[in-house]
Design an enzyme around this catalytic site. Structure first.
Site, PDB file in Angstrom:
ATOM      1  CD  GLU A  79      -2.972   1.200   2.230  1.00  0.00           C
ATOM      2  OE1 GLU A  79      -2.627   0.727   3.328  1.00  0.00           O
ATOM      3  OE2 GLU A  79      -4.037   1.776   2.053  1.00  0.00           O
ATOM      4  N   GLY A  96       3.375   1.488  10.858  1.00  0.00           N
ATOM      5  CA  GLY A  96       3.131   0.782  12.116  1.00  0.00           C
ATOM      6  C   GLY A  96       2.756  -0.660  11.841  1.00  0.00           C
ATOM      7  CG  MET A 105       0.115  -3.437   4.772  1.00  0.00           C
ATOM      8  SD  MET A 105      -0.835  -1.945   4.333  1.00  0.00           S
ATOM      9  CE  MET A 105      -2.087  -2.663   3.269  1.00  0.00           C
ATOM     10  CD  GLU A 106      -4.878  -1.858   5.695  1.00  0.00           C
ATOM     11  OE1 GLU A 106      -3.879  -1.551   6.360  1.00  0.00           O
ATOM     12  OE2 GLU A 106      -5.497  -1.038   4.983  1.00  0.00           O
ATOM     13  CG  ASN A 107      -0.347  -7.142   3.954  1.00  0.00           C
ATOM     14  OD1 ASN A 107      -0.353  -6.304   3.071  1.00  0.00           O
ATOM     15  ND2 ASN A 107       0.576  -7.175   4.900  1.00  0.00           N
ATOM     16  CG  HIS A 132      -6.025   0.466  12.836  1.00  0.00           C
ATOM     17  ND1 HIS A 132      -6.547   1.745  12.871  1.00  0.00           N
ATOM     18  CD2 HIS A 132      -5.565   0.293  11.569  1.00  0.00           C
ATOM     19  CE1 HIS A 132      -6.406   2.300  11.687  1.00  0.00           C
ATOM     20  NE2 HIS A 132      -5.797   1.450  10.868  1.00  0.00           N
ATOM     21  CD  GLU A 133      -3.108  -2.506  10.718  1.00  0.00           C
ATOM     22  OE1 GLU A 133      -3.495  -2.715   9.565  1.00  0.00           O
ATOM     23  OE2 GLU A 133      -2.744  -1.368  11.118  1.00  0.00           O
ATOM     24  CG  HIS A 172      -7.815  -1.849   7.939  1.00  0.00           C
ATOM     25  ND1 HIS A 172      -8.567  -0.872   7.342  1.00  0.00           N
ATOM     26  CD2 HIS A 172      -6.732  -1.216   8.476  1.00  0.00           C
ATOM     27  CE1 HIS A 172      -7.959   0.306   7.522  1.00  0.00           C
ATOM     28  NE2 HIS A 172      -6.861   0.116   8.205  1.00  0.00           N
TER      29      HIS A 172
END
Ligand SMILES: [Zn+2]
Length: 850
Positions: free
Chosen positions: A121, A254, A256-258, A290-291, A294
């Site tokens: 991203e 911080g 990443m929402e893969n 948070h992730e 997502h």
């Protein structure tokens, strides 16, 4: 239109290169002789197009590096229908922490080990494989990784087959859901994982480099708790087939929402719970939740285009609060969220702010969207809307939105439509002012006879925008008549009575009749509104008389925060604000103290050196009583927030207050702890380290550098690293600066260390000289957003001479930090310099009395 990628990558962790081949199933919708797709820093050697029973069409390949595109020209016209596009390519595992990149770490024997990871991203999937690298081109990905048999590979989905072939291990992963390219991920290295825990039908694991699995339990717990929470809230099962949380030693952001393979920097996932502060644990809980949020909001339903990134991030930030609040109600996460809201106010009070959502042309214009306006302002206005509509109605709307757009893309209007259907009212009229226009209102409150008069006006710190910004020309036009629809929640306090009024302020001004028994008025009751409040003098006095118990912590937080903002904007005399801080000596909420000590830090940056002893005495007067009462060790019945408060206040007293007794006690305690003679509460230990650095000499510096290198946890490493910033002697400042470019500090951290040094009083001049001299080196070494993060430190260069130097440098070098970033930094710097020139002499007189 791509529908499926069969992707095979062979990374070599000794040469830092990779070979790739892919077969993309594409639908050709009209006759073409050219196909364009995204590719960057890849060599493509072969491109063919086939379909069942037909001939092989060989494409001529041309790369357009400037636009990160690759063109394939075919001699024949390609007819509409389904085709298989096969590409063979080669790339490098770069060291810029984006695309398919390399990371290194030291194993337990001290040997340097490599690891390969991805960060795609916004638009870096194209650095790993040619693709249609835009969020709306959703497809299924079937990945195969060919690796050294001693290594482990993780990707978005579960492994379907693993076999050894010669000197290689071939790992094939299951098909993903239909998703965007920026969510694809793979990690290859020596990795170890926790045992999976089952959340419904989903196995969840935490991954890390060998030796760190002992730090994974806390992250796994919040991972499992938040995953279960979201399945309940969204009313939809988790969309993947497994969920892996991976700690990567070098990571620019911080986390990443893969989908199914979330990557984190180590400090955001791994921790020794027993040795961590409350704030360190909260950070991990926040980021993991948070992730996970997502996985639905962002991954299952994705924005059409990058202008919608705010919705992804604001929503995930909002949901992170809900999930953490449900997991640990005693943390009072929504009160602490006030600190995040304040950070958004600080930028949104600038003339150079921007609307939350704005048109994005080239994807790189979206890079500057990853800021407090997207995350914190976005989450704040969603919270305001949720409270206004009611949490149940809001959740219904969200569920309907996700069901309707699953495996697809959507825009802001689609969420408003779904919320509107759930609420039975139109949302855009209320929300457009907050989303598509910059800034926020200050609501003023005064009494007029038996009425409360409430009026709104846009809040800015400076009366006028900066007249010019280097390289950008003239100032923006300000809309002084800007208005919002402000959902006001007002509490009327009488003697022994209390009632809440809800008013939607839709005009410049409104009047609320008050019962004759009203003694005090709290505007923004509960603190969820994204506006500041300016009380008339008498209304403010009535509230101050109710401190501390008559107002909720978030209301006290807002009272002080709004007063400080008014002071910086020149609407409240500095003496009045400093008098007000005296009323908070008895305050015991850690967040309210964040505002108080934050304002004193800002004063410390703008005062003349001769005024510093006065400021230090004032700091000691405000804080010493609380520290004396709290003591240095926790009591058995205390909650975590109280323990964190103790640590925060001791730190402020020993550094900002420069208190010799506190410094002596800190040194004694630290020495006792180091030789095993005593234990120190984990919330106090980082403060001891910071205080010793503040008062430290070269020997202490060496000791802390060694401790940084030998740290047993990511948190311990960070404490000693950032402690280096606090040392006062000039040669030690120089040593720390040197470490930001000589490889001693990871490039994921170095920009932040440099930023912190720019913001110190003792180091800012040296740091600014260093940054100017080494700008190009830093540009070469740091990851993509590194310079932008570092340059924020210029807001601390709060003297007229330094400000001139900053303007000269950025003007001469024509530096673009993306979006409005530079304008915002320069305006923040101007605010500090203006405060200094406007209040300086009165501040001197005030501090002289201390
Ligand atoms: Zn996010």
């Amino acid at each position: 239109m791509p529908t499926r990628y069969d992707l095979r990558l062979t990374p070599d962790l000794t040469t830092f290169a990779f070979d790739g081949e892919e077969t993309v199933t594409v639908t050709v919708t009209e006759p073409v002789s050219e196909i364009w797709l995204n590719a960057a820093e890849l060599t493509i050697s072969e491109a063919t197009l086939t379909r069942a029973g037909g001939p092989v069409h060989r494409g001529t390949i041309s790369l357009d590096e400037a636009h990160e595109r690759c063109g394939l020209r075919f001699a024949e016209t390609i007819a509409p229908g389904t085709w298989l596009l096969r590409l063979v390519f080669r790339g490098t595992l770069n060291d810029k922490l984006r695309g398919f990149y390399r990371s290194t770490y030291k194993d337990q024997s001290g040997t340097t080990r490599p690891l390969a990871a991805t960060q795609f991203e916004a638009t870096d999937a194209r650095r790993a494989f040619p693709c249609w690298d835009e969020p709306a081109f959703k497809a299924v990905f079937a990945t195969t990784l060919v690796i050294d048999p001693s290594l482990t590979a993780v990707s978005n989905t579960a492994i379907v087959s693993e076999r050894i072939e010669g000197a290689r291990k071939i790992v094939a992963f299951a098909d993903t859901i239909k998703m965007s390219t920026y969510l694809v991920a793979f990690v290859v290295g020596e990795l170890e994982a926790t045992e999976p825990v089952m959340v419904g039908r989903t196995p969840l694991r935490v991954w890390c480099v060998p030796g760190k699995r002992r730090l994974a339990a806390f992250g796994r717990d919040i991972g499992a708790a938040s995953l279960a929470f979201f399945e309940g809230y969204y009313g939809l099962p988790y969309p993947g087939d497994k969920l892996d949380l991976l700690a990567i030693p070098d990571f620019a952001a911080g986390a990443m929402e893969n989908l199914g393979a979330i990557t984190f920097r180590e400090t955001a996932l791994l921790v020794d719970e027993a040795a961590a502060t409350h704030s360190e644990l909260e950070r991990i809980a926040d980021v993991v939740a948070h992730e996970n949020a997502h996985m639905w909001f962002g991954d299952l339903v994705t924005m059409d285009w990058w202008n919608g990134i705010w919705l992804n991030e604001a929503f995930a930030t909002f949901m992170e609060m809900l999930a953490v609040d449900a997991w640990k109600p005693e943390w009072q996460r929504w009160t602490t969220f006030g600190v995040s809201r304040s950070a958004a106010f600080a930028v949104d009070g600038l003339h150079s702010t921007r609307p939350i959502e704005f048109p994005v042309g080239a994807p790189r214009e979206a890079d500057a969207m990853f800021d407090v306006l997207t995350y914190e302002k976005g989450a704040s206005v969603l919270r305001m809307l949720e409270q206004y509509l009611g949490p149940g109605v809001f959740r219904e709307g969200v569920r309907e939105y996700l069901r309707r757009h699953a495996y697809d893309n959507a825009a802001t209007g689609d969420l408003w439509a779904a919320l509107g259907r759930a609420a039975g009212q139109a949302i855009p009229a209320l929300m457009d002012g907050w989303i598509f226009h910059p800034g926020f209102p200050m609501v003023s409150a005064r009494l007029d006879g038996g009425q409360l008069v409430l009026a709104q006006q846009r809040f800015t710190y400076l009366p006028e925008p900066l007249d010019s910004v280097p390289g950008r020309g003239s100032a923006p036009v300000v809309d002084r008549d800007q208005q919002w629809q402000v959902p006001l929640q007002i509490r009327l306090e009488g003697s022994g009575t209390s009632r809440v009024e809800r008013v939607l302020l839709t005009a410049r001004e409104t009047r609320v009749p008050l019962p004759g028994t009203t003694d005090a008025v709290v505007v923004n009751e509960g603190g969820h509104g994204f506006y500041r409040v300016r009380y008339s003098r008498d209304l403010l006095d009535r509230l101050v008389r109710r401190l501390p118990g008559g107002l909720a912590p978030i209301e006290r937080f807002n009272l002080l925060g709004d007063a400080w903002a008014a002071t910086v904007a020149g609407l409240m005399p500095i003496e009045e604000y400093l008098d007000l801080t005296a009323e908070f000596r008895g305050e015991r909420d850690k967040n309210v103290w964040v505002i108080l000590t934050g304002s004193l830090h800002m004063l410390n940056r703008i005062i003349l050196p001769g005024d510093r002893p006065g400021l230090e005495r004032l700091v000691r007067d405000r804080i010493a009583g609380a520290v004396e009462e709290l003591g240095w060790a926790p009591r058995p019945d205390e909650d975590e927030l109280r323990r964190q408060l103790r640590g925060d206040l001791i730190r402020a007293l020993g550094t900002l207050g420069n208190d010799p007794a506190t410094q002596a006690r800190a040194a004694e305690l630290y020495a006792d702890r180091q030789r095993g003679a005593t234990t120190v509460d984990p919330n106090v230990l980082p403060s001891l380290i910071a205080i010793l650095a503040h008062a430290g000499d070269a020997a202490r510096y060496e000791e802390f550098v060694k401790a940084f290198r030998a740290a047993a946890t990511p948190q311990e490493e960070q404490r000693y690293l950032y402690a280096l910033v606090g040392f006062q002697p000039r040669p030690l400042v120089e040593q720390t600066l040197a470490k930001t470019i000589n490889g001693e500090i990871r490039t994921q951290d170095a920009p932040f260390v440099a930023r912190s040094l720019l913001m110190t009083v003792q180091g800012r001049e040296l740091a600014w000289d260093f940054v100017r001299a080494n700008w190009d080196t830093m540009d070469r070494l740091y990851p993509k957003h590194g310079l932008r993060r570092m340059a924020e430190g210029v807001t601390g260069l709060a003297t007229p001479e330094l400000e001139r130097s900053v303007h000269a440098f950025f003007g001469e070098r024509k530096i673009d930090l993306g979006g409005k970033t530079l304008e915002q930094y320069l305006e923040q710097l101007r605010i500090a310099v203006t405060l200094r020139s406007r209040e300086g002499s009165r501040l001197s007189a005030y501090l002289a009395r201390w």
